[in-house]
Design an enzyme around this catalytic site. Structure first.
Site, PDB file in Angstrom:
ATOM      1  N   ASN A   1      33.978  47.637  33.260  1.00 21.92           N
ATOM      2  CA  ASN A   1      32.878  46.771  33.721  1.00 21.92           C
ATOM      3  C   ASN A   1      32.794  46.641  35.246  1.00 21.92           C
ATOM      4  O   ASN A   1      31.732  46.352  35.780  1.00 21.92           O
ATOM      5  CB  ASN A   1      32.930  45.399  33.047  1.00 21.92           C
ATOM      6  CG  ASN A   1      34.189  44.624  33.340  1.00 21.92           C
ATOM      7  OD1 ASN A   1      35.181  45.183  33.809  1.00 21.92           O
ATOM      8  ND2 ASN A   1      34.169  43.343  33.058  1.00 21.92           N
ATOM      9  N   TYR A   2      33.922  46.844  35.921  1.00 21.62           N
ATOM     10  CA  TYR A   2      33.926  46.865  37.393  1.00 21.62           C
ATOM     11  C   TYR A   2      34.810  48.020  37.842  1.00 21.62           C
ATOM     12  O   TYR A   2      35.869  47.805  38.431  1.00 21.62           O
ATOM     13  CB  TYR A   2      34.467  45.550  37.960  1.00 21.62           C
ATOM     14  CG  TYR A   2      33.517  44.384  37.850  1.00 21.62           C
ATOM     15  CD1 TYR A   2      32.639  44.072  38.888  1.00 21.62           C
ATOM     16  CD2 TYR A   2      33.495  43.587  36.715  1.00 21.62           C
ATOM     17  CE1 TYR A   2      31.771  43.003  38.788  1.00 21.62           C
ATOM     18  CE2 TYR A   2      32.625  42.516  36.596  1.00 21.62           C
ATOM     19  CZ  TYR A   2      31.770  42.229  37.639  1.00 21.62           C
ATOM     20  OH  TYR A   2      30.910  41.169  37.540  1.00 21.62           O
TER      21      TYR A   2
ATOM     22  N   ASP B   1      49.996  56.391  27.843  1.00 22.22           N
ATOM     23  CA  ASP B   1      51.389  55.929  27.770  1.00 22.22           C
ATOM     24  C   ASP B   1      52.261  56.679  28.757  1.00 22.22           C
ATOM     25  O   ASP B   1      53.195  56.120  29.341  1.00 22.22           O
ATOM     26  CB  ASP B   1      51.963  56.162  26.358  1.00 22.22           C
ATOM     27  CG  ASP B   1      51.523  55.069  25.393  1.00 22.22           C
ATOM     28  OD1 ASP B   1      50.883  54.092  25.854  1.00 22.22           O
ATOM     29  OD2 ASP B   1      51.816  55.189  24.184  1.00 22.22           O
TER      30      ASP B   1
ATOM     31  N   ASP C   1      43.173  44.481  25.037  1.00 19.66           N
ATOM     32  CA  ASP C   1      44.465  44.388  24.349  1.00 19.66           C
ATOM     33  C   ASP C   1      45.487  45.438  24.792  1.00 19.66           C
ATOM     34  O   ASP C   1      46.693  45.234  24.640  1.00 19.66           O
ATOM     35  CB  ASP C   1      44.267  44.592  22.842  1.00 19.66           C
ATOM     36  CG  ASP C   1      43.429  43.476  22.263  1.00 19.66           C
ATOM     37  OD1 ASP C   1      43.242  42.468  22.976  1.00 19.66           O
ATOM     38  OD2 ASP C   1      42.960  43.622  21.112  1.00 19.66           O
ATOM     39  N   THR C   2      44.974  46.579  25.315  1.00 21.39           N
ATOM     40  CA  THR C   2      45.891  47.627  25.777  1.00 21.39           C
ATOM     41  C   THR C   2      46.937  47.035  26.714  1.00 21.39           C
ATOM     42  O   THR C   2      48.083  47.485  26.731  1.00 21.39           O
ATOM     43  CB  THR C   2      45.096  48.712  26.554  1.00 21.39           C
ATOM     44  OG1 THR C   2      43.921  48.991  25.815  1.00 21.39           O
ATOM     45  CG2 THR C   2      45.890  49.964  26.776  1.00 21.39           C
TER      46      THR C   2
ATOM     47  N   GLU D   1      45.062  41.434  33.954  1.00 15.15           N
ATOM     48  CA  GLU D   1      43.984  40.496  33.647  1.00 15.15           C
ATOM     49  C   GLU D   1      43.321  41.057  32.406  1.00 15.15           C
ATOM     50  O   GLU D   1      42.790  42.160  32.413  1.00 15.15           O
ATOM     51  CB  GLU D   1      43.047  40.403  34.850  1.00 15.15           C
ATOM     52  CG  GLU D   1      42.113  39.235  34.773  1.00 15.15           C
ATOM     53  CD  GLU D   1      40.752  39.681  34.346  1.00 15.15           C
ATOM     54  OE1 GLU D   1      40.377  39.326  33.207  1.00 15.15           O
ATOM     55  OE2 GLU D   1      40.079  40.388  35.108  1.00 15.15           O
TER      56      GLU D   1
ATOM     57  N   ARG E   1      31.503  40.564  31.181  1.00 12.06           N
ATOM     58  CA  ARG E   1      32.388  40.151  32.282  1.00 12.06           C
ATOM     59  C   ARG E   1      33.510  39.326  31.674  1.00 12.06           C
ATOM     60  O   ARG E   1      33.249  38.515  30.785  1.00 12.06           O
ATOM     61  CB  ARG E   1      31.619  39.313  33.298  1.00 12.06           C
ATOM     62  CG  ARG E   1      30.514  40.052  33.991  1.00 12.06           C
ATOM     63  CD  ARG E   1      29.539  39.110  34.671  1.00 12.06           C
ATOM     64  NE  ARG E   1      30.184  38.188  35.573  1.00 12.06           N
ATOM     65  CZ  ARG E   1      30.080  36.862  35.465  1.00 12.06           C
ATOM     66  NH1 ARG E   1      29.369  36.308  34.510  1.00 12.06           N
ATOM     67  NH2 ARG E   1      30.696  36.095  36.339  1.00 12.06           N
ATOM     68  N   CYS E   2      34.723  39.534  32.186  1.00  5.25           N
ATOM     69  CA  CYS E   2      35.814  38.713  31.615  1.00  5.25           C
ATOM     70  C   CYS E   2      35.566  37.251  31.912  1.00  5.25           C
ATOM     71  O   CYS E   2      36.016  36.383  31.172  1.00  5.25           O
ATOM     72  CB  CYS E   2      37.184  39.156  32.102  1.00  5.25           C
ATOM     73  SG  CYS E   2      37.193  40.160  33.535  1.00  5.25           S
TER      74      CYS E   2
ATOM     75  N   ARG F   1      34.749  35.280  39.165  1.00  4.30           N
ATOM     76  CA  ARG F   1      35.962  35.642  39.876  1.00  4.30           C
ATOM     77  C   ARG F   1      35.822  35.343  41.363  1.00  4.30           C
ATOM     78  O   ARG F   1      36.742  34.846  42.008  1.00  4.30           O
ATOM     79  CB  ARG F   1      36.224  37.127  39.675  1.00  4.30           C
ATOM     80  CG  ARG F   1      37.355  37.604  40.474  1.00  4.30           C
ATOM     81  CD  ARG F   1      37.572  39.088  40.280  1.00  4.30           C
ATOM     82  NE  ARG F   1      38.364  39.543  41.379  1.00  4.30           N
ATOM     83  CZ  ARG F   1      38.216  40.685  42.006  1.00  4.30           C
ATOM     84  NH1 ARG F   1      37.286  41.521  41.606  1.00  4.30           N
ATOM     85  NH2 ARG F   1      38.970  41.015  42.993  1.00  4.30           N
TER      86      ARG F   1
HETATM   87  O1  G3H Z   1      35.277  41.062  34.371  1.00  3.56           O
HETATM   88  C1  G3H Z   1      36.018  40.602  35.239  1.00  3.56           C
HETATM   89  C2  G3H Z   1      35.561  40.520  36.630  1.00  3.56           C
HETATM   90  O2  G3H Z   1      36.612  40.526  37.536  1.00  3.56           O
HETATM   91  C3  G3H Z   1      34.720  39.310  36.831  1.00  3.56           C
HETATM   92  O3  G3H Z   1      34.153  39.304  38.083  1.00  3.56           O
HETATM   93  O4  G3H Z   1      33.224  37.000  37.876  1.00  3.56           O
HETATM   94  O5  G3H Z   1      32.654  38.428  39.802  1.00  3.56           O
HETATM   95  O6  G3H Z   1      31.775  38.953  37.526  1.00  3.56           O
HETATM   96  P1  G3H Z   1      32.872  38.381  38.331  1.00  3.56           P
END
Ligand code: G3H
Length: 478
Positions: A158-159, A219, A236-237, A253, A286-287, A440
């Site tokens: 995602n990033y 691995d 989960d990895t 993270e 996004r997490c 974040r």
């Molecule tokens: O998905 C995890 C990202 O580090 C979140 O970054 O809150 O700036 O979208 P963000």
């Protein structure tokens, strides 16, 4: 095979001897967009060896020179924002404007790290022995921050640029070398980003980028004896990596189930805007996305109405058109999201919009009256679907938040700052945002999670702990 992007090793772009490639599927067209090299274990070994050698002399390179090179890399990255952002659009269906923002903030982060690194890594501590009981002032201790060696960075899809540089820049300024294993979706953007470091003139072998199948080199990389630290962001990895890795520092993270608690005295317009921005930007992938809304019953109808009004206005379509909602990353992910929605529907949740999906494109959906026996109350959809749980008390909201196996971020909406702080203290998560959506950034803030959300911290000044160890030099007065 000219159309396969090369991997980066010993300061050169190389074709893998495997003769194989890995396809990067465009989430929008669902067709192959790019191909990257499927590196072999032998090639990983070569990368490790050159990385180990390069680190030795890099650690001796003056700190100000390391900073100078990082500033250069940061500037080159920003100069090349357009082609890199185009890859993000094609590989991970990131809306065009957000893709540009990702590259710019990444360049800024590299420079920021260089600047902070000079100050923080340039300082040590001085201790005297008589501050500890039973000792006279006979010993002095000088501490300094020493690099760990070779850092392995594994960012998520995602990033792929921002979460790569969040690992690369602190590691390099601290005197480490860096091996990058980008996600397959996002690998080409990451290779372009690495090219910016190449153009900045870093020594051969200091930064490497290997691409390939997780089953072949995953691995092998994480358990490689040449690795001295792993910085991973993903799912989960990460948990399985933490079980298999050797006795080396880990920074991880691993996602979240960010709760948004809305109290009866909240500014509901503000809460609704933040819920929509927090829950649906980049289609919820996004997490730090808002992943569950916990609203007190007395204001639930009003809040749901306001959120729905905003959800209806979200544009849905292609990332090239800068739509708010774009296709999610893979078909596997779309199917997973759909299964969560169907489970909730079958158990009686209210679908505020009609559930609609075309290929990987899922229309934004708010699910009201979600209960804790539904999977979506606990699992992370990583898609544009957001559950609302109506609560009878704030305590019930806090209990739900703390019962989650995740603990990344969360937010609370109330006009009463004292209550906000009390609730924040009670939420067992890394960061609480008061009256704003989880996020974040700015990227120099500490970013860390509890429980299954991770280990260690990312950010600018906080990440050094992971990249260095404290060496002591003790002098005894005789
Ligand atoms: O998905 C995890 C990202 O580090 C979140 O970054 O809150 O700036 O979208 P963000």
């Amino acid at each position: 095979e000219n159309d396969v992007f090369k991997y980066y090793s010993e300061g050169e772009w190389k074709v893998s001897s495997s003769g194989k490639s890995v396809q990067v599927i465009n989430p929008t067209t669902r067709k192959t967009q790019y191909k990257v090299q499927a590196c072999t274990q032998e090639e990983v070994n070569q990368v490790m060896e050159s990385s180990r050698m390069a680190q030795k002399s890099w650690a001796k390179t003056p700190l100000w020179k390391r900073a100078e090179m990082l500033h250069k890399a940061g500037a080159i990255l920003k100069d090349h924002k357009k082609p890199i952002a185009e890859c993000l659009v094609k590989e991970i269906a990131k809306p065009a404007t957000d893709a540009l923002t990702e590259v710019v903030r990444s360049g800024d982060f590299v420079s920021y790290c260089a600047e902070e690194g000079v100050r923080i890594l340039g300082k040590g501590e001085f201790l005297v022995s008589d501050s500890f009981p039973g000792n006279d002032r006979t010993k002095y201790c000088l501490t300094s921050k020493v690099p760990l060696g070779v850092v392995l960075a594994i960012p998520p899809f995602n990033y792929p640029v921002n979460l790569a540089v969040s690992k690369i820049a602190p590691a390099l300024i601290a005197g480490n070398s860096l091996v990058l294993k980008p996600p397959t979706q996002g690998a080409v953007a990451a290779l372009h980003m690495v090219h910016c470091f190449h153009m900045a003139g870093f020594p051969k072998g200091l930064i490497s980028c290997v691409t390939g199948k997780g089953s072949e080199i995953g691995d092998f990389l994480t358990m490689h004896p040449g690795i001295n630290c792993i910085s991973f962001t993903g799912g989960d990895t990460g948990i399985s990596i933490s079980k298999k890795a050797g006795m080396i520092p880990l920074q991880m993270e691993l996602g979240g189930k960010d709760a948004c608690i809305v109290l009866d005295d909240a500014d509901l317009d503000l809460a609704a805007s933040c819920i929509v921005k927090g829950g649906f930007s980049y289609s919820g992938q996004r997490c730090t996305a808002v992943k569950v809304v916990l609203v007190v019953e007395s204001v639930a109808d009003a809040l749901v109405k306001k959120v729905n009004e905003k959800v209806e206005k979200l544009s849905v379509g292609a990332p090239e058109d800068d739509c708010d909602i774009t296709p999610v990353v893979t078909e596997f992910s779309s199917n997973f999201i759909e299964a969560l929605v169907m489970d909730a529907k079958q158990k009686g949740a209210t679908l505020c919009q009609e559930y609609r999906r075309e290929g990987n494109l899922i229309w934004p959906l708010l699910l009201d009256n979600v209960r804790s026996d539904m999977r979506i109350a606990w699992e992370e959809p990583f898609g544009p679907v957001l559950p609302v749980i109506r609560i009878n008390s704030v305590e019930e909201g806090i209990r739900h938040c703390n019962h989650s196996n995740f603990g990344l971020q969360g937010c609370v909406f109330t006009k009463d700052i004292n209550r906000a702080i009390q609730i924040s203290d009670a939420m067992e998560i890394g960061t609480v945002q008061i009256n704003s959506a989880p996020a974040r950034g700015p990227d120099h803030f500490p970013f860390q999670g509890l429980k299954d959300s991770g280990i260690g911290s990312q950010g600018s000044i906080f990440v050094w702990e992971c990249c260095v160890f404290y060496a002591g030099l003790i002098v005894e007065k005789r």
